[in-house]
Write an enzyme that holds these catalytic residues in place. Structure first.
Site, short mmCIF file in Angstrom:
data_model
loop_
_atom_site.label_atom_id
_atom_site.label_comp_id
_atom_site.label_asym_id
_atom_site.label_seq_id
_atom_site.Cartn_x
_atom_site.Cartn_y
_atom_site.Cartn_z
N HIS A 362 39.04 26.99 40.12
CA HIS A 362 38.93 27.48 41.41
C HIS A 362 40.36 28.03 41.65
CE1 HIS A 362 35.89 24.33 42.65
NE2 HIS A 362 35.30 25.39 42.52
N CYS A 674 32.13 50.91 38.48
CA CYS A 674 32.48 49.81 39.23
C CYS A 674 33.43 49.29 38.30
CB CYS A 674 31.35 49.09 39.82
SG CYS A 674 30.42 48.35 38.65
C1 PEP Z 1 32.25 45.72 34.49
O1 PEP Z 1 31.78 45.25 33.12
O2 PEP Z 1 32.96 46.74 34.25
C2 PEP Z 1 31.92 44.98 35.53
C3 PEP Z 1 32.21 45.66 36.68
O3 PEP Z 1 31.55 43.83 35.61
P1 PEP Z 1 32.32 42.49 35.39
O4 PEP Z 1 33.82 43.02 35.19
O5 PEP Z 1 32.09 41.68 36.33
O6 PEP Z 1 31.90 41.97 34.22
#
Ligand code: PEP
Ligand code: MG
Length: 756
Positions: A362, A674
């Site tokens: 956490h 993203c």
């Molecule tokens: C990624 O892999 O770029 C992504 C946005 O997912 P995570 O970082 O949560 O695996």
């Protein structure tokens, strides 16, 4: 000996004499570079010295580059031509330096006018101290005379530099560095405040009391007081900025406090064995801790230990005034128990140093969410650091103890620079995200915790591009119910009403474990994660989808996407589940459920080659660049040993991204990025240049990226992208964008964003 050689020999003697006579290293170095430039007829002479602390070569003197860059410009070891000279410890004489594959363009130093480069290592008694460089505008090799002059001179000045550095080191002697396993955030400087439970569990002895009933009463009173405190804390958490992470924390403690079976066990030890309350707690919880250890459940073990320590401390001392302090501190803890959160004065804590390490703990999540610079898994003796000055360096996962004033000054300068820029970006946070030539670039939020500031973030962004649902799951003790999830999802859909919110179905596995879904794998990144888990446990997926769809009835702004897809059947499975969840809700409630847009994350390379197959079944694509790069380059994103191979500017990554942008356009599907790449200044330039017009990132990056986008020219970047895909080397590609940033007055932003 010809005339030229004679002049040079004379110069050699006088330079060494002059440099040796200066009483400060700075003035000696300034004289040195000036005299070398004059003697060699070069246009520029610079000296870079090794900065062991940061593993970088720092420009300490120059005659020819921008004077403002002295002391600031630096290259990491291994970077640039200076890095080549340092690594090989051999001279490098190049007529056309920019065409060398290792050439690194340093923004803002005014190096672009120089073509030729002669660099020699500065070595004293086998130790590399730095690199001495001369440059000229003309494309020519310097040749033997200059080479031997520079080599001889560097050998002579090495001892002067070494002596002067040794003097300085004496005053830096107290400095100690500790490396952590993981870190988050940037920099913090403050005194260490070590928090330890007032009574350690190890100190509690198994003693017998004369009054078991009184011990039982004491135990229940303590539980009751803690319950009241937790309820108050939970309420406070909802009202202030500690958000969901903190309430999850509190919830897990609340659960232990409400556990009547556990209380019965403690009662039995008190009444039947006649143990003191604290001894009974130790006995019962130690047994549970041992079981958790046996099961390999580190997370549960730590939570039980924290809980036991706090209970015992409260039993012994009726009150706990741990956080009665006036100044800002760096909190040093073994782990961060929930009970502390109620009392943590957020504004007084500028950094965390956590001595234990667990990626899912956490404390890790909380620190990341709160944006507090933190280093985890630091092996230090808390007693040794208590009350002493610490620097928490989240960029390097490092903690410095008692740094000398010169180091503190440098870090403070960096922190100020960071702050100044943040203010600048913040002023423009609500302006449109559009390039100089009028092309809009959607900037969305990556969310995982609910921030109190949602209302104000909502005005800054074009919706939520990624809601990492697993974060909330990581903060509960068992799978959350559908009702609990509906509550979570309603909150974020409501916060961003009128804007789309893209929820990702549970992405657990690999580095994102759930305490109640243990899974030990040899190679977890290539294992049971994301949609694979959901397909194996469809009931988890169905509960989540039903909760999302139900929450959306009121708002109608939901989008759903799936992580880690590598095959078409996974996409079809998720689509079917959404339809099934929809009809189940409709037949159970009679309420019509709005349809949602459905997308897939492109983060496994196989999906790159399946874009056409998948396109008919999805409304959009979203690139998880963090994972895509890790899988494309076969570099574990969490393994520091290979992190130098993880490069978003690798030609294969750039070409892959370019293909994805153009193919998605041809397929008429929106595509977002993203991953972290989108929130880095150079990264967003790269993405726009490759044709992307949607990016999603954490809150901390949003105002900066919008500020940058407003200063970019889309058509120029597209031309740059066309060039980037033809290049063969990460450095060449990165230099392209570095140069562009410099030409557009953005190089200072890169300096701060890239750390130091
Ligand atoms: C990624 O892999 O770029 C992504 C946005 O997912 P995570 O970082 O949560 O695996
Ligand atoms: Mg991912």
């Amino acid at each position: 000996m010809d005339d030229r050689q004679g002049q040079i020999l004379q110069a050699l003697c006088s330079i060494t004499r002059e440099v040796g006579a200066k009483n400060s290293l700075e003035t000696a170095m300034a004289t040195l570079v000036e005299r070398i430039r004059q003697t060699t007829l070069a246009d520029c002479c610079s000296l870079y010295l090794c900065d062991e602390l940061r593993q970088r070569y720092r420009l300490v003197a120059t005659d020819g580059l921008a004077p403002s860059a002295v002391g600031k410009a630096s290259l990491s070891y291994g970077q640039g031509l200076v890095g080549v000279v340092g690594a090989t410890r051999e001279l490098l004489d190049l007529a056309d330096a920019p065409s060398h594959p290792n050439f690194k363009y340093l923004p803002d130093v005014g190096e672009d006018e120089y073509k030729s480069f002669l660099g020699v290592p500065v070595i004293n008694q086998g130790e590399l101290l730095g690199v001495l460089v001369i440059q000229s505008r003309q494309q020519r090799q310097f040749g033997q005379t200059e080479e031997s002059f520079l080599v001889t001179l560097s050998a002579q000045i090495a001892s002067i530099i070494a002596a002067s550095q040794a003097e300085k080191k004496d005053s830096d002697m107290n400095l100690k560095r500790y490396k952590g396993a993981k870190a988050t955030g940037h920099l913090a400087i403050a005194k260490a405040l070590v928090w330890q439970p007032s009574v350690s569990l190890d100190e509690v002895k198994l003693l017998h009391s004369d009054d078991p009933l009184m011990q039982q009463e004491l135990f229940h009173q303590t539980i009751f007081q803690m319950q009241v405190q937790m309820d108050k804390a939970a309420l406070e958490m909802q009202e202030n900025d500690k958000g969901q992470a903190a309430s999850g924390y509190i919830a897990s403690y609340g659960k232990m406090l409400d556990d009547t079976a556990l209380q019965d066990e403690v009662d039995a030890r008190i009444l039947e064995e006649g143990l003191f309350a604290s001894s009974a707690i130790k006995k019962v919880l130690s047994a549970k801790m041992a079981m958790a250890k046996e099961d390999g459940d580190e997370e549960l073990y730590q939570e039980l230990k924290d809980f036991a320590q706090i209970l015992v401390s409260r039993l012994v001392h009726a009150s706990n005034r741990d956080f009665d302090f006036n100044e800002q501190v760096i909190l040093v803890v073994e782990s961060l128990p929930a009970a502390m959160l109620a009392e943590l004065p957020r504004e007084k804590i500028v950094g965390f140093v956590v001595t234990s390490f667990n990626t899912t703990s956490h404390a890790t999540i909380l620190a990341r969410d709160l944006g507090i610079p933190s280093v985890f898994g630091v092996e230090l003796d808390p007693q040794e650091v208590d009350g002493r000055v610490l620097v928490v360096n989240g960029c390097e996962a490092e903690v410095l103890l008692d740094p000398p004033q010169s180091v503190i000054d440098e870090f403070e300068q960096l922190i100020n620079q960071d702050r100044e820029q943040a203010d600048l970006f913040y002023k423009e946070r609500n302006l449109e995200s559009v390039t100089l030539d009028g092309v809009p670039v959607a900037v969305q939020l990556n969310a995982g915790m609910n921030h109190d500031e949602a209302e104000h973030i909502c005005d800054m962004v074009d919706g939520v591009g990624l809601y990492r649902t697993e974060i909330a799951f990581m903060l509960t003790q068992s799978f959350p119910s559908e009702a609990q999830q509906i509550e979570w999802y309603k909150e974020i859909l409501g916060d961003y009403k009128g804007k789309s919110v893209c929820m990702r179905t549970l992405d657990v596995g690999s580095d994102k474990g759930l305490p109640y879904l243990p899974c030990q794998e040899v190679n977890p990144a290539l294992g049971w994660r994301g949609i694979r888990v959901s397909m194996d446990q469809p009931q988890i997926m169905m509960t989540q989808l039903k909760a999302m769809l139900s929450a959306n009835i009121e708002y109608g702004n939901l989008e759903i996407m799936i992580p880690m897809a590598s095959r078409l059947d996974e996409v079809l499975f998720a689509r079917d589940c959404i339809q099934k969840a929809r009809s189940e809700i409709e037949s159970a409630t009679g309420v019509s459920v709005p349809d949602v847009r459905f997308g897939v994350m492109v983060e496994v390379p196989s999906l790159v080659y399946m874009l056409d197959d998948v396109a008919p079944y999805v409304d959009f694509f979203s690139i998880g660049s963090n994972d895509l790069v890790q899988y494309l380059l076969a570099v574990d994103r969490a393994n520091t040993k290979v992190s130098r191979f993880y490069d978003d500017f690798h030609p294969a990554v750039v070409r892959c991204l370019s293909y994805l942008a153009s193919r998605a356009k041809e397929l008429d599907k929106p595509i977002t990025v993203c991953g972290e790449l989108a929130s880095s200044p150079l990264g967003v330039m790269l993405l726009i240049s490759l044709g992307f017009d949607r990016v999603s990132m954490n809150y901390s990056g949003i105002s900066r990226i919008k500020y940058i986008i407003r200063r970019l020219c889309h058509s120029e970047l597209i031309e740059l992208g066309q060039k980037a895909v033809t290049l063969h080397d990460c450095t060449q590609i990165r230099n392209l964008y570095n140069k562009y940033a410099k030409d557009h007055g953005l190089s200072r932003i890169l300096d701060v964003a890239d750390g130091f």
